[in-house]
Design an enzyme around this catalytic site. Structure first.
Site, PDB file in Angstrom:
ATOM      1  N   HIS A  32       0.819  -1.216   0.000  1.00 16.36           N
ATOM      2  CA  HIS A  32       0.000   0.000   0.000  1.00 16.36           C
ATOM      3  C   HIS A  32       0.855   1.270   0.000  1.00 16.36           C
ATOM      4  O   HIS A  32       0.352   2.358  -0.288  1.00 16.36           O
ATOM      5  CB  HIS A  32      -0.988  -0.007   1.175  1.00 16.36           C
ATOM      6  CG  HIS A  32      -0.398   0.316   2.509  1.00 16.36           C
ATOM      7  ND1 HIS A  32      -0.069  -0.653   3.432  1.00 16.36           N
ATOM      8  CD2 HIS A  32      -0.078   1.491   3.091  1.00 16.36           C
ATOM      9  CE1 HIS A  32       0.410  -0.084   4.521  1.00 16.36           C
ATOM     10  NE2 HIS A  32       0.428   1.219   4.334  1.00 16.36           N
ATOM     11  N   ASP A  61      -0.001  -7.607   1.367  1.00 18.28           N
ATOM     12  CA  ASP A  61       0.453  -6.219   1.473  1.00 18.28           C
ATOM     13  C   ASP A  61       1.975  -6.141   1.566  1.00 18.28           C
ATOM     14  O   ASP A  61       2.522  -5.412   2.401  1.00 18.28           O
ATOM     15  CB  ASP A  61      -0.195  -5.528   2.675  1.00 18.28           C
ATOM     16  CG  ASP A  61      -0.085  -4.002   2.592  1.00 18.28           C
ATOM     17  OD1 ASP A  61       0.221  -3.493   1.495  1.00 18.28           O
ATOM     18  OD2 ASP A  61      -0.289  -3.345   3.623  1.00 18.28           O
ATOM     19  N   GLY A  94       3.431   6.661   8.090  1.00 16.33           N
ATOM     20  CA  GLY A  94       4.788   6.756   7.584  1.00 16.33           C
ATOM     21  C   GLY A  94       5.670   5.617   8.048  1.00 16.33           C
ATOM     22  O   GLY A  94       6.729   5.369   7.476  1.00 16.33           O
ATOM     23  N   ASN A  95       5.256   4.918   9.101  1.00 17.32           N
ATOM     24  CA  ASN A  95       5.984   3.729   9.556  1.00 17.32           C
ATOM     25  C   ASN A  95       5.692   2.509   8.693  1.00 17.32           C
ATOM     26  O   ASN A  95       6.400   1.496   8.780  1.00 17.32           O
ATOM     27  CB  ASN A  95       5.629   3.377  11.007  1.00 17.32           C
ATOM     28  CG  ASN A  95       6.445   4.147  12.026  1.00 17.32           C
ATOM     29  OD1 ASN A  95       5.934   5.022  12.708  1.00 17.32           O
ATOM     30  ND2 ASN A  95       7.731   3.829  12.110  1.00 17.32           N
ATOM     31  N   SER A  96       4.649   2.572   7.882  1.00 16.52           N
ATOM     32  CA  SER A  96       4.255   1.412   7.083  1.00 16.52           C
ATOM     33  C   SER A  96       5.413   0.926   6.219  1.00 16.52           C
ATOM     34  O   SER A  96       6.052   1.707   5.516  1.00 16.52           O
ATOM     35  CB  SER A  96       3.071   1.760   6.179  1.00 16.52           C
ATOM     36  OG  SER A  96       1.901   1.913   6.930  1.00 16.52           O
ATOM     37  N   GLY A 140      -9.313 -25.744  -2.901  1.00 18.28           N
ATOM     38  CA  GLY A 140     -10.604 -25.831  -3.585  1.00 18.28           C
ATOM     39  C   GLY A 140     -11.751 -26.230  -2.682  1.00 18.28           C
ATOM     40  O   GLY A 140     -12.534 -27.120  -3.016  1.00 18.28           O
ATOM     41  N   VAL A 141     -11.839 -25.552  -1.505  1.00 17.03           N
ATOM     42  CA  VAL A 141     -12.945 -25.833  -0.590  1.00 17.03           C
ATOM     43  C   VAL A 141     -13.529 -24.516  -0.091  1.00 17.03           C
ATOM     44  O   VAL A 141     -12.842 -23.496  -0.037  1.00 17.03           O
ATOM     45  CB  VAL A 141     -12.489 -26.674   0.627  1.00 17.03           C
ATOM     46  CG1 VAL A 141     -12.092 -28.073   0.213  1.00 17.03           C
ATOM     47  CG2 VAL A 141     -11.360 -25.993   1.388  1.00 17.03           C
ATOM     48  N   ILE A 163     -15.083 -23.217   3.395  1.00 16.89           N
ATOM     49  CA  ILE A 163     -15.015 -23.699   4.773  1.00 16.89           C
ATOM     50  C   ILE A 163     -15.754 -22.762   5.716  1.00 16.89           C
ATOM     51  O   ILE A 163     -16.049 -21.613   5.365  1.00 16.89           O
ATOM     52  CB  ILE A 163     -13.557 -23.846   5.246  1.00 16.89           C
ATOM     53  CG1 ILE A 163     -12.814 -22.508   5.101  1.00 16.89           C
ATOM     54  CG2 ILE A 163     -12.845 -24.956   4.471  1.00 16.89           C
ATOM     55  CD1 ILE A 163     -11.400 -22.524   5.652  1.00 16.89           C
TER      56      ILE A 163
END
Length: 514
Positions: free
Chosen positions: A133, A163, A235-237, A293-294, A296
């Site tokens: 992001h 992310d 800004g820490n991201s 392919g389930v 749940i």
């Protein structure tokens, strides 16, 4: 009164002899360093500021809006510039020019900047890890080192689901790299350091502890965040979360805050999840994930009771094994509870997608399921998760002949009927659907408690197919004779399929015609 005191002391001595005070083993304590400064000096050169520039259109309806100088997001200057320019905006727009009819000229695109953080993991190749992001939609990406050297970066690959993004810079400038650590060894209470670029101020260091593990913050299927109280702000991201050995145990990604600032609840992607994603992005620019392919759902206490599952609610209940999917081909059935996948325990439903996704495509893995009151092991060859997975349509076989009689099911507060042509039109039921149609739900009944509604289809009772109200009634009576407290029914509606545990109330052996 001396004797009573002596008697009390003697009694206490006897009790102590019979029931000695419990002795608690003291866990070894790791002292915090006197200062984090030596560690910070070692790590700061590996942490970078990530600056991105994006072309955006002017705000709709405001062609005359002046452009706000790009102060760091969230800084006091951002609001100052906006207020100043709003007060001094010329009546005709920028420069006082007016378009036809006194309106401003055509809207011009402008350049918007944003700031984040990242860290170098390969100094020789110039490889940097950050959040997706932070760079998503950017036209230009620049990296600023701790000595304020600015270098243009290229995007190697990004993964929206987790992310995570990988950048590369090409430079002769000496770089410092850090290594991923083992996030599974980061325990609640351990000291951690967060380094990043909060509010565009430059490299900043905060310290805290691991507050919790395995947090699900509803960001996606693979949520397994480390929670920390080390201050993390805008800004820490993309910045790293370090342990005291200087290893990256997390990528700082999100915060919980009603104000936008840190209140001591930050979330980091565990390094053990990130390491595999980063390696795949470096190799091919994209991520290949395992696919089972389930569909749940969570195993509740009542569902566990209905299935006779020992040791309480656990695992992931298969509401549907998609046709031609790896699970169906390998022998997994609707109603199975997945307990272990590839030798890893599935504690709850949300663990399974992450474990499957982290398993290499094409791998043959053992899967332990709970079926018919016992554990069974099947072997599945894992497929690859499609880029945009779609829910597979059901294509059941031809329905059995149905009786025309509707029934009110005793003790369930539920009336059911066959699927008639009129019902298909009324409830928009697809032509190939089969099962038993819910036509009426009595308020405060067992069915109403589980949010069953008219138009729902009941496909199975206790994992056995039902096609007529009479079949469903007979199955419920059989469960009552077994003294079962609940019946597990498979329900289908426009939102998909789900298993629902219905409390069996009443002793009646039948229903009345509807």
């Amino acid at each position: 009164m001396r004797p009573p005191l002596l008697a009390t002391a003697a009694l206490a001595a006897c009790l102590a002899a019979v029931s000695p005070a419990p002795v608690f083993a003291q866990a070894p304590m790791r002292d915090a360093p006197t200062s984090f400064a030596p560690l910070a000096r070692q790590l700061l050169p590996a942490v970078v500021n990530v600056q991105t520039t994006t072309t955006v259109q002017a705000r709709a309806g405001r062609p005359d809006a002046p452009e706000v100088p790009q102060a760091p997001p969230g800084s006091p200057f951002e609001e100052f510039f906006r207020d100043f320019l709003e007060r001094n905006r010329p009546p005709g727009g920028p420069g006082g020019r007016q378009g036809p009819g006194g309106q401003g000229g055509p809207q011009q695109p402008r350049r918007a900047q944003s700031l984040g953080s990242g860290f170098i993991i390969d100094a020789a190749q110039g490889i940097i890890v950050t959040n997706n992001h932070v760079i998503d939609g950017a036209d230009e990406i620049n990296v600023v080192l701790t000595d304020n050297t600015t270098i243009k970066a290229e995007l190697v690959g990004a993964d929206q689901r987790t992310d995570i993004a990988v950048l590369r810079i090409r430079t002769d400038h000496p770089l410092t790299a850090v290594d991923f650590g083992n996030s599974d060894e980061a325990n609640v209470g351990d000291w951690v350091l967060a380094i990043g670029n909060p509010f565009g101020l430059g490299g900043s260091v905060t310290a805290g502890i691991v507050s919790a593990r395995g947090r699900d913050i509803r960001q996606g299927l693979y949520d397994d965040f480390i929670q920390t109280d080390a201050a993390i702000n805008r800004g820490n991201s993309g910045g790293p979360l370090f342990n005291l050995d200087g290893k990256v145990v997390g990528i700082n990604t999100a915060i919980y805050s009603p104000s936008g600032g840190s209140i001591g609840i930050g979330f980091s992607i565990p390094s053990n999840l990130a390491r595999n994603i980063v390696a795949q992005l470096r190799d091919g620019g994209q991520v290949r994930r395992g696919w089972l392919g389930v569909n749940i759902q969570q195993v509740t206490d009542e569902i566990a009771e209905s299935l006779g599952l020992r040791n309480g609610a656990r695992g992931a209940l298969v509401a549907r094994a998609q046709e031609d999917g790896p699970a169906a081909k390998g022998g997994i059935r609707n109603g199975d509870v997945v307990l272990r996948f590839n030798n890893q325990d599935v504690r709850e439903m949300r663990n399974l997608p992450r474990i499957v996704a982290e398993t290499a495509v094409g791998t043959q893995v053992p899967v332990v399921v709970w079926r018919d009151g016992k554990e069974e092991t099947v072997t599945i060859t894992l497929g690859e998760l499609p880029p945009e997975q779609q829910t597979a349509d059901a294509r059941p076989g031809q329905p059995r002949p149905q009786a025309n009689q509707a029934l009110e099911l005793s003790g369930l507060g539920l009336k059911v009927s066959p699927i008639t042509p009129e019902a298909r039109e009324r409830f928009s039921i697809r032509p190939d659907a089969r099962g038993v149609l819910v036509t009426d739900v009595i308020p405060n009944g067992a069915a109403a408690e589980r949010d069953l509604r008219p138009g729902d289809l009941i496909l199975e009772v206790q994992q056995e197919r039902v096609n007529t109200p009479q079949e469903m009634q007979a199955r419920l009576e059989a469960l009552r004779r077994q003294n079962r407290a609940t019946a597990l029914v498979l329900v289908e509606n426009a939102q998909g399929r789900r298993f629902v545990p219905l409390r069996l109330r009443g002793e009646g052996r039948g229903g009345s015609p509807g």
